[in-house]
Design a protein around this motif. Structure first.
Motif, mmCIF file in Angstrom:
data_model
loop_
_atom_site.group_PDB
_atom_site.id
_atom_site.type_symbol
_atom_site.label_atom_id
_atom_site.label_comp_id
_atom_site.label_asym_id
_atom_site.label_seq_id
_atom_site.Cartn_x
_atom_site.Cartn_y
_atom_site.Cartn_z
ATOM 1 N N LEU A 125 0.863 -1.235 0.050
ATOM 2 C CA LEU A 125 -0.042 0.013 0.161
ATOM 3 C C LEU A 125 0.920 1.303 0.041
ATOM 4 N N ARG A 126 1.802 1.312 0.698
ATOM 5 C CA ARG A 126 2.887 2.562 0.906
ATOM 6 C C ARG A 126 3.481 2.751 -0.615
ATOM 7 N N ASP A 127 3.605 1.634 -1.090
ATOM 8 C CA ASP A 127 4.259 1.706 -2.535
ATOM 9 C C ASP A 127 3.406 2.537 -3.715
ATOM 10 N N LEU A 128 2.162 2.520 -3.258
ATOM 11 C CA LEU A 128 1.250 3.374 -4.170
ATOM 12 C C LEU A 128 1.130 4.696 -3.546
ATOM 13 N N LEU A 129 1.692 5.099 -2.819
ATOM 14 C CA LEU A 129 1.397 6.602 -2.382
ATOM 15 C C LEU A 129 2.138 7.501 -3.320
ATOM 16 N N GLU A 130 3.115 7.145 -3.937
ATOM 17 C CA GLU A 130 4.022 8.311 -4.940
ATOM 18 C C GLU A 130 3.224 8.368 -6.157
ATOM 19 N N PRO A 131 2.842 7.097 -6.577
ATOM 20 C CA PRO A 131 1.878 7.019 -7.894
ATOM 21 C C PRO A 131 0.784 7.883 -7.644
ATOM 22 N N ALA A 132 0.205 7.573 -6.634
ATOM 23 C CA ALA A 132 -1.108 8.517 -6.249
ATOM 24 C C ALA A 132 -0.925 9.818 -6.162
ATOM 25 N N ARG A 133 0.105 10.415 -5.645
ATOM 26 C CA ARG A 133 0.485 11.770 -5.508
ATOM 27 C C ARG A 133 0.532 12.343 -6.879
ATOM 28 N N ARG A 134 1.273 11.673 -7.877
ATOM 29 C CA ARG A 134 1.212 12.001 -9.300
ATOM 30 C C ARG A 134 0.037 12.234 -10.084
ATOM 31 N N MET A 135 -0.916 11.041 -9.744
ATOM 32 C CA MET A 135 -2.338 10.977 -10.331
ATOM 33 C C MET A 135 -3.142 12.239 -9.766
ATOM 34 N N ALA A 136 -2.917 12.502 -8.420
ATOM 35 C CA ALA A 136 -3.640 13.570 -7.946
ATOM 36 C C ALA A 136 -3.385 14.969 -8.646
ATOM 37 N N ILE A 137 -2.166 15.108 -8.989
ATOM 38 C CA ILE A 137 -1.502 16.250 -9.736
ATOM 39 C C ILE A 137 -2.315 16.323 -11.298
ATOM 40 N N LEU A 138 -2.529 15.128 -11.795
ATOM 41 C CA LEU A 138 -3.150 15.324 -12.942
ATOM 42 C C LEU A 138 -4.753 15.473 -12.703
ATOM 43 N N HIS A 139 -5.313 14.929 -11.701
ATOM 44 C CA HIS A 139 -6.861 15.112 -11.575
ATOM 45 C C HIS A 139 -7.026 16.712 -11.180
ATOM 46 N N ARG A 140 -6.040 17.401 -10.596
ATOM 47 C CA ARG A 140 -6.175 18.968 -10.283
ATOM 48 C C ARG A 140 -5.873 19.670 -11.615
ATOM 49 N N CYS A 141 -5.105 19.232 -12.502
ATOM 50 C CA CYS A 141 -4.806 19.643 -13.936
ATOM 51 C C CYS A 141 -6.175 19.704 -14.409
ATOM 52 N N GLU A 142 -6.796 18.476 -14.707
ATOM 53 C CA GLU A 142 -8.041 18.322 -15.197
ATOM 54 C C GLU A 142 -9.210 19.204 -14.834
ATOM 55 N N SER A 143 -9.097 19.044 -13.511
ATOM 56 C CA SER A 143 -10.232 20.065 -12.891
ATOM 57 C C SER A 143 -10.204 21.599 -13.171
ATOM 58 N N TRP A 144 -8.735 22.146 -13.330
ATOM 59 C CA TRP A 144 -8.657 23.349 -14.014
ATOM 60 C C TRP A 144 -8.860 23.470 -15.291
ATOM 61 N N ARG A 145 -8.515 22.363 -16.145
ATOM 62 C CA ARG A 145 -8.715 22.526 -17.673
ATOM 63 C C ARG A 145 -10.392 22.630 -17.972
ATOM 64 N N ARG A 146 -11.052 21.889 -16.997
ATOM 65 C CA ARG A 146 -12.782 21.808 -17.336
ATOM 66 C C ARG A 146 -13.267 23.262 -16.980
ATOM 67 N N LEU A 147 -12.442 24.014 -16.085
ATOM 68 C CA LEU A 147 -12.975 25.339 -15.703
ATOM 69 C C LEU A 147 -12.397 26.444 -16.882
ATOM 70 N N LEU A 148 -11.117 26.046 -17.407
ATOM 71 C CA LEU A 148 -10.677 27.069 -18.284
ATOM 72 C C LEU A 148 -10.853 26.959 -19.725
ATOM 73 N N ASP A 149 -11.554 25.857 -20.012
ATOM 74 C CA ASP A 149 -11.959 25.220 -21.401
ATOM 75 C C ASP A 149 -13.385 25.561 -21.894
ATOM 76 N N ASP A 150 -13.344 26.592 -22.800
ATOM 77 C CA ASP A 150 -14.654 26.849 -23.462
ATOM 78 C C ASP A 150 -14.944 26.632 -24.958
ATOM 79 N N ALA A 151 -15.667 25.513 -25.238
ATOM 80 C CA ALA A 151 -15.652 25.253 -26.378
ATOM 81 C C ALA A 151 -14.515 24.854 -27.150
#
Length: 331
Positions: free
Chosen positions: A280-306
Motif C-alpha cells: 500500500l505504501r508503494d502506491l502513495l507516490e504514484p497516487a500523488r502524481r495521479m492527484a496532480i493530473l486530477h487537479r490539472c483536469e479540474s482546472w482545464r474543465r474550468l478554463l476550457d470553453d468550446a
C-alpha cells in the motif's frame, strides 16, 4: 460561456438581484427568515459564494462555473448516501449550478497530525462504502479519470498546449513538451501500478483540504466543495490534505516527511484487508502524481470553453501540472 463572461455575469446588478430572489425563496421554503445583509465571500472564476444570515443560523450560497456545474447535484446525492459526512443542502438548482447549504461550524485548519490521521481514516472508510455507488454518483455528474488513462491524458494535453501560440499563457514550449513526452513510459509504469492494484476506483474528493473539512474531535468529519472530484483511484485523495498540513502544497507531500507518514498511516491502515502495508505504501507516490493530473483536469474543465483555453497568466498554468506529474517536484 467564457471565464470572463461568467465573471462579468456574477458582477452584474441583474445577477445579484436574481440570485438574491432565489436565495430568499429557498430560505423561506425551509422556514427561515433573513436577518441581515447578505455578504459576498468571494467571486472567483470557479464559483461565487455568499454568506446568508438567517434566524436559524448562517446559510452559504454557491453558484458554480459551468466546468463545475455538477457540484450541487453531486452534493445532494452524497448527502443521501453518506449523511454523516455530507450535509443535506437547503436548496439545489442543478440547471443553474446553485446550492444553498447550512453552516457546518469551524473547519479543521490548524489541527494536529494525529487528528488528521483520524480524519483521513474516516475518509478511507467513506471511499470504501462509496466504491459500490458508481451509478448514482455518475448520474449526478461525477467525472471519471482512471489511473489507466494517465499516459494518454498527458500525451493529448501536452500536444494541445504545445500547439497553442507561443504568446498564449498556457503554451508549452518545444523543450518542455519534449521533456514531458519523453516521460510517457514512466507515466504508464506508475499509472499501471495504480490500475493493477487491488484497490478499486471510487469517489476521490480531490479537495479534502483543512478549509473544506469540518468536525469536532470525536465526531465524524464532514466535507464540502466537491466540484473538483473524480471517480478514480482513492489514494489520490491524500495529496491535498497532507500537502496542505505539511506545507508542501501544491506539489507535495514528500513521503519521507514524518508528518506525512503519520497522517498517511491512518489512511493506509483502513486498507489492510486489500493488501499488506508495504504494498500500500508503494502506491502513495504514484497516487500523488495521479492527484496532480486530477487537479490539472479540474482546472482545464474550468478554463476550457468550446475548445478554447482561457488566455490569462493569472489562471492556473496547466503545463506546470504536467511537468510536476511526470517527474519534477517543482516545475
Amino acid at each position: 460561456m467564457t471565464v470572463q463572461d461568467t465573471l462579468r455575469r456574477w458582477g452584474s446588478p441583474e445577477w445579484r438581484r436574481e440570485a438574491s430572489t432565489w436565495i430568499q425563496g429557498a430560505a423561506a421554503s425551509d422556514c427561515r427568515t433573513l436577518t441581515g445583509q447578505m455578504r459576498t465571500l468571494h467571486v472567483r472564476f470557479w464559483s461565487v459564494v455568499i454568506e446568508v444570515p438567517t434566524d436559524r443560523g448562517r446559510l452559504w450560497f454557491k453558484e458554480c462555473a459551468p466546468g463545475q456545474g455538477f457540484e450541487p447535484a453531486l452534493l445532494s446525492i452524497l448527502a443521501e448516501l453518506e449523511p454523516d459526512h455530507f450535509v443535506r443542502p437547503v436548496a439545489v438548482d442543478a440547471a443553474s449550478g446553485r446550492v444553498l447549504l447550512p453552516d457546518l461550524g469551524t473547519n479543521l485548519r490548524g489541527r494536529g497530525d494525529e487528528e488528521w490521521g483520524l480524519v483521513v481514516a474516516a475518509l478511507a472508510r467513506l471511499q470504501q462504502r462509496l466504491s459500490t455507488q458508481h451509478d448514482p454518483l455518475a448520474s449526478a455528474g461525477l467525472p471519471a479519470m482512471s489511473a489507466g488513462d494517465a499516459a494518454e491524458y498527458v500525451d493529448v494535453l501536452a500536444q494541445r498546449l504545445a500547439n497553442l501560440p507561443a504568446s498564449h499563457a498556457q503554451h508549452l514550449t518545444v523543450e518542455a513538451a519534449t521533456r514531458v513526452l519523453s516521460r510517457l513510459d514512466d507515466v504508464a509504469e506508475w499509472s499501471e501500478r495504480l490500475a493493477a492494484s487491488p484497490i478499486a476506483s471510487t469517489f476521490q474528493h480531490n479537495d479534502a483540504s483543512p478549509a473544506n473539512t469540518f468536525g469536532r474531535p470525536g465526531t465524524e468529519p464532514r466535507w464540502i466543495d466537491v466540484g473538483d472530484a473524480f471517480w478514480s483511484h482513492p489514494f489520490a485523495v491524500l495529496q491535498v490534505p497532507i500537502a496542505m498540513t505539511t506545507g508542501t502544497w501544491p506539489w507535495g507531500p514528500d513521503w519521507s516527511d514524518p508528518r506525512a507518514q503519520v497522517i498517511a498511516e491512518g489512511y493506509l491502515q483502513q486498507w489492510r484487508d486489500h493488501a499488506d502495508l508495504a504494498s500500500l505504501r508503494d502506491l502513495l507516490e504514484p497516487a500523488r502524481r495521479m492527484a496532480i493530473l486530477h487537479r490539472c483536469e479540474s482546472w482545464r474543465r474550468l478554463l476550457d470553453d468550446a475548445g478554447e483555453l482561457a488566455d490569462d497568466p493569472s489562471h492556473p498554468i496547466l503545463r506546470d501540472h504536467l511537468v510536476a506529474a511526470t517527474g519534477e517536484r517543482r516545475p
